[in-house]
Design a protein around this motif. Structure first.
Motif, short mmCIF file in Angstrom:
data_model
loop_
_atom_site.label_atom_id
_atom_site.label_comp_id
_atom_site.label_asym_id
_atom_site.label_seq_id
_atom_site.Cartn_x
_atom_site.Cartn_y
_atom_site.Cartn_z
N CYS A 250 0.83 -1.19 0.00
CA CYS A 250 0.00 0.00 0.00
C CYS A 250 0.88 1.26 0.00
O CYS A 250 2.05 1.23 0.37
CB CYS A 250 -0.93 0.00 1.21
N ARG A 251 0.29 2.37 -0.40
CA ARG A 251 1.00 3.65 -0.40
C ARG A 251 1.24 4.10 1.03
O ARG A 251 0.43 3.88 1.92
CB ARG A 251 0.18 4.71 -1.15
N LEU A 252 2.36 4.77 1.23
CA LEU A 252 2.72 5.24 2.56
C LEU A 252 2.21 6.65 2.78
O LEU A 252 2.38 7.52 1.90
CB LEU A 252 4.24 5.23 2.75
N PRO A 253 1.61 6.94 3.93
CA PRO A 253 1.24 8.31 4.25
C PRO A 253 2.49 9.20 4.31
O PRO A 253 3.60 8.73 4.57
CB PRO A 253 0.60 8.19 5.64
N VAL A 288 2.55 8.36 14.99
CA VAL A 288 2.50 8.28 13.53
C VAL A 288 1.17 7.72 13.06
O VAL A 288 0.59 8.20 12.07
CB VAL A 288 3.68 7.43 13.00
N MET A 289 0.64 6.73 13.77
CA MET A 289 -0.65 6.16 13.38
C MET A 289 -1.74 7.22 13.47
O MET A 289 -2.62 7.31 12.59
CB MET A 289 -0.98 4.96 14.26
N GLU A 290 -1.71 8.02 14.52
CA GLU A 290 -2.71 9.08 14.65
C GLU A 290 -2.56 10.12 13.55
O GLU A 290 -3.55 10.58 12.97
CB GLU A 290 -2.58 9.76 16.02
N GLU A 295 -4.25 12.36 8.07
CA GLU A 295 -4.05 12.52 6.63
C GLU A 295 -5.19 11.90 5.85
O GLU A 295 -5.69 12.46 4.85
CB GLU A 295 -2.73 11.88 6.20
N LEU A 296 -5.64 10.72 6.28
CA LEU A 296 -6.73 10.03 5.59
C LEU A 296 -8.02 10.85 5.66
O LEU A 296 -8.73 11.02 4.67
CB LEU A 296 -6.94 8.65 6.21
N ARG A 297 -8.28 11.39 6.86
CA ARG A 297 -9.52 12.20 7.03
C ARG A 297 -9.49 13.45 6.18
O ARG A 297 -10.51 13.92 5.70
CB ARG A 297 -9.70 12.55 8.51
#
Length: 302
Positions: A250-253, A288-290, A295-297
């Protein structure tokens, strides 16, 4: 770019390096590609190739007196010219701490690692009583497998005398690089070494301990019994993130790309004495997860 890059396509393209055959020499170009779990990820890490090239020049230059290596000269910021050698298809991994696959095996009840009996009661990331050599096959596809001295010799990968020499060389190199790291406030938890044959004898090839090939922990943040990814200067941080999201291709944030880049260049800068771990702006995995969720939101690329 290198003075040789315009001569055409690489003679061989590895997961993270491009290699050009120059006759009796090779040109190695460290790229910004990054791999994990035997896959090359779709997102490059800006500056990573430069960081690995710089670390290789630094440490191979320092360790010439410990064991001969292939480095001839630095060509540019991401390229080095090296002696061409016939690679021995083994990776000589030296572990000074119980982590990674060795910890997973130990936690499942396997107390003998590569013929060395470990004491009971060790925790994740504990320092081992003495460094342990855990050689593996070097596979172009699929997972590397542990291999014993007897099997390596009987399969014709190397002679018994070569095995003895490279076993000693691996332990000596690990001890040397470990002492260099310690002088910079770092723990070299483990490292991978590769060797090749030349007409003048065996030499160390590929790269010394780097972000990609070793586990490097700042001493200040080291806690036995716990995971070390929050402050590590190695690729285990990326592996931990990929395990968390359950995806490799998958693409990395953006925040993950940034944190991996900080660790890759940070490993070199701290080892070179140009920075301290606390100067690098590292985030822990939970942070980093947060940030990645944010970024996704907001419609970022994940």
């Amino acid at each position: 770019m290198s003075e040789y890059v315009d001569r055409g396509s690489p003679s061989w393209r590895g997961k993270v390096k491009d290699i050009y055959d120059m006759g009796d020499r090779l040109l190695i170009v460290f790229m910004d590609r990054i791999s994990a779990f035997d896959e090359v990820l779709p997102d490059p890490i800006p500056g990573k190739g430069v960081a690995l090239s710089e670390m290789s020049v630094l440490l191979l230059g320092m360790s010439r007196g410990v064991y001969p290596n292939h480095l001839l000269r630095r060509v540019d910021e991401r390229s080095v010219e090296v002696v061409k050698a016939s690679r021995i298809d083994l990776e000589f991994i030296v572990r000074g701490y119980l982590y990674g696959s060795a910890w997973r095996a130990y936690s499942r009840g396997r107390t003998t690692i590569s013929g060395v009996e470990l004491p009971p009661g060790l925790r994740m990331a504990d320092e081992l009583p003495e460094p342990v050599l855990t050689p593996t096959t070097k596979s172009q596809a699929g997972h590397d497998e542990e291999i014993s001295a007897r099997d390596a010799v009987s399969s014709g990968l190397l002679t018994r005398d070569e095995w003895r020499e490279l076993e000693e060389a691996s332990l000596r190199l690990y001890d040397f690089y470990r002492r260099v790291a310690s002088s910079r406030g770092l723990i070299l938890a483990d490292a991978k070494f590769e060797f090749g044959r030349t007409r003048d004898g065996l030499i160390q090839i590929d790269e010394p301990p780097t972000h990609d090939s070793a586990r490097i922990w700042p001493s200040e943040y080291y806690e036995p019994g716990k995971r070390q990814e929050d402050h590590c200067l190695d690729k285990e941080f990326l592996r931990a993130y990929l395990r968390e999201v359950g995806c490799v291709r998958c693409r990395l944030p953006g925040v993950v790309v940034d944190q991996v880049a900080r660790r890759a260049m940070g490993a070199y800068r701290v080892m070179a004495g140009a920075a301290r771990p606390e100067d690098l702006g590292l985030l822990g995995l939970d942070e980093v997860m947060e940030a990645a969720k944010g970024e996704l939101r907001s419609g970022g690329n994940i």
